[in-house]
Scaffold this motif. Structure first.
Motif, mmCIF file in Angstrom:
data_model
loop_
_atom_site.group_PDB
_atom_site.id
_atom_site.type_symbol
_atom_site.label_atom_id
_atom_site.label_comp_id
_atom_site.label_asym_id
_atom_site.label_seq_id
_atom_site.Cartn_x
_atom_site.Cartn_y
_atom_site.Cartn_z
ATOM 1 N N ARG A 111 -119.126 -37.163 6.093
ATOM 2 C CA ARG A 111 -118.898 -35.996 7.148
ATOM 3 C C ARG A 111 -118.249 -36.562 8.531
ATOM 4 O O ARG A 111 -118.242 -37.729 8.865
ATOM 5 C CB ARG A 111 -120.254 -35.255 7.803
ATOM 6 N N LEU A 148 -105.374 -29.428 7.935
ATOM 7 C CA LEU A 148 -106.661 -29.357 7.780
ATOM 8 C C LEU A 148 -106.846 -28.113 6.724
ATOM 9 O O LEU A 148 -107.773 -28.189 5.757
ATOM 10 C CB LEU A 148 -107.662 -29.301 8.751
ATOM 11 N N ALA A 152 -108.255 -28.258 3.041
ATOM 12 C CA ALA A 152 -109.525 -27.538 2.740
ATOM 13 C C ALA A 152 -109.290 -26.855 1.401
ATOM 14 O O ALA A 152 -109.987 -26.721 0.572
ATOM 15 C CB ALA A 152 -109.697 -26.736 3.796
ATOM 16 N N VAL A 157 -111.346 -31.316 2.127
ATOM 17 C CA VAL A 157 -112.537 -31.166 3.194
ATOM 18 C C VAL A 157 -113.040 -29.974 2.958
ATOM 19 O O VAL A 157 -112.396 -29.016 2.563
ATOM 20 C CB VAL A 157 -111.918 -31.339 4.569
ATOM 21 N N GLU A 159 -115.523 -27.256 5.243
ATOM 22 C CA GLU A 159 -116.148 -26.726 6.686
ATOM 23 C C GLU A 159 -117.781 -26.565 6.610
ATOM 24 O O GLU A 159 -118.202 -25.847 5.745
ATOM 25 C CB GLU A 159 -115.396 -25.640 7.184
ATOM 26 N N ARG A 162 -119.167 -24.687 12.828
ATOM 27 C CA ARG A 162 -117.982 -24.549 13.691
ATOM 28 C C ARG A 162 -118.761 -24.150 15.064
ATOM 29 O O ARG A 162 -119.607 -23.240 15.020
ATOM 30 C CB ARG A 162 -117.124 -23.305 13.421
ATOM 31 N N TYR A 177 -116.816 -31.167 9.010
ATOM 32 C CA TYR A 177 -116.242 -31.200 7.941
ATOM 33 C C TYR A 177 -116.961 -32.281 7.045
ATOM 34 O O TYR A 177 -117.496 -33.071 7.299
ATOM 35 C CB TYR A 177 -114.814 -31.597 7.731
ATOM 36 N N GLU A 178 -117.094 -31.768 5.637
ATOM 37 C CA GLU A 178 -117.443 -32.519 4.586
ATOM 38 C C GLU A 178 -116.296 -33.086 3.854
ATOM 39 O O GLU A 178 -115.429 -32.293 3.368
ATOM 40 C CB GLU A 178 -118.391 -31.964 3.708
#
Length: 409
Positions: A111, A148, A152, A157, A159, A162, A177-178
């Motif tokens: 993460r 990003l 994603a 990545v 989310e 947030r 992010y993971e």
């Protein structure tokens, strides 16, 4: 297995091939992922035989990666922003993409926050000798968000949380992010590994140490030439013999039947003409086609019909092409209001036509390529030197209805 089951399996495998060619990094949400998992061995053998590409499938983690290598730079299909109207990535965004990928790889944990990514990217920029990332710069933050979003979409990545406003508008905004390390590791694909290269130019050099016989190219060299032709036809549905290397031209006559068979297995067929080889794909769901219904595509088709009307004329000035676009919009005042208001409408039309290699820039204008006449209302049957075996009934339709529906990356 009955003939109906065999046909269904062949159709599903063809869809899987086209989806992998169009999107080489897939997850289990992809429509063809189940087919990719169940036909893993067949698909791996097909890509290795037809293209010399490696397919990696990890159905437990929901990952399918086609390692497409071409040995050449192709800027025809750039990355596009997933917002801002799909604008093409700038050089700065490509630099940030590389820096973000490096930052995620160096992080070593599953993460990472957006603020930590920004700090790592700024540090890596200094170390790499490029313009450092500046989170005070609104354009840099917007570029970071675009990068990003692309990562994603690729599943690299995801989310998790947030806080605050959108980071592009407010540097105080943050996202946790993971990181999918396995997908990140599969992001870079090149003929040569970076560890063996001193520059990026070396990374795209495909080494093929093939023995040459005294009386001509070896069997391995011929096989490699066929694979390069297949790669070209999958990525670009138009292939001009004048653009090919000597060994590729030599492999064309003998390799035609094999290429036709491979393309048939991919749900397409090869139309061979004296001036060009063209791939026809009638999949109604093919996302990249000149007949996708968009205003730009419709305008491109109508303009192409105007500039390619006379086969004896193979060049059009930039001013005449721009005038043709304007006259087209004047002729249909109720249509394409968004295109009419777009100051870059001519560039959008020419970019689309050139991406299919139907026109090429030349001497202050555009050279009309031979395949462009494939879209005219009438087709000269004498220009076709070879036709596909057992063509379907749909093949008798108008030529402009079905060409170039080729899915691409």
């Amino acid at each position: 297995m009955t003939s109906i089951e065999e046909q269904d399996l062949a159709a599903r495998r063809a869809r899987a091939i086209q989806e992998l060619v169009a999107r080489p990094l897939l997850d289990r949400r992809a429509p063809s992922f189940a087919t990719i998992a169940t036909s893993e061995r067949w698909l791996k053998e097909w890509f290795a035989r037809a293209c010399g590409w490696i397919l990696i499938v990890d159905y437990r983690r929901g990952l399918a990666r086609l390692r497409k290598v071409t040995g050449e730079v192709d800027a025809s299909f750039p990355l596009r922003s997933l917002r801002q109207g799909g604008k093409v990535f700038t050089k700065r965004k490509y630099v940030l993409l590389c820096l973000v990928a490096a930052a995620l790889g160096e992080h070593g944990r599953s993460r990472m926050s957006l603020h930590d990514i920004a700090v790592a990217v700024a540090d890596l920029g200094v170390r790499a000798g490029v313009a450092p990332y500046n989170d005070l710069d609104h354009k840099d933050r917007q570029a970071m968000v675009d990068v990003l979003l692309v990562l994603a979409q690729l599943g690299i990545v995801a989310e998790l949380d947030r806080s605050g406003r959108d980071y592009g508008a407010d540097r105080g905004g943050n996202v946790l992010y993971e990181i999918d390390e396995q997908r990140l590791a599969q992001l870079l694909v090149a003929p040569m590994p970076p560890a063996r290269c001193a520059s990026w130019q070396q990374m795209i050099t495909e080494e093929r140490h093939l023995r040459q016989d005294a009386d001509g190219p070896s069997r391995l060299a011929t096989a490699a030439a066929k694979q390069r032709l297949m790669r070209r036809l999958l990525d670009r549905p138009v292939c001009y013999p004048s653009d090919l290397s000597t060994d590729e031209v030599a492999a064309m006559p003998d390799g035609a039947a094999e290429l036709q068979r491979w393309l048939a297995e991919a749900g397409m067929f090869l139309e061979i003409r004296a001036d060009a080889w063209m791939v026809v794909n009638r999949r109604s769901s093919a996302p990249r086609t000149l007949r996708d219904g968009s205003n730009v595509a419709n305008a491109a088709l109508l303009v192409l019909e105007v500039i390619a009307r006379d086969p004896s004329v193979d060049w059009v000035s930039a001013a005449h092409l721009a005038s043709a676009v304007g006259e087209l919009l004047d002729e249909y005042p109720w249509w394409a209001k968004s295109l009419r208001k777009d100051p870059h409408r001519v560039a959008s039309v020419t970019t689309l036509l050139s991406s299919f290699d139907l026109i090429r820039p030349e001497s202050g204008g555009w050279k009309i390529m031979p395949a462009a006449w494939r879209w005219t209302t009438s087709v000269d049957p004498e220009s076709v030197s070879t036709v596909p075996r057992q063509p379907s009934a749909a093949a008798a339709g108008h030529a402009q209805d079905d060409l170039f529906s080729q899915e691409l990356m």
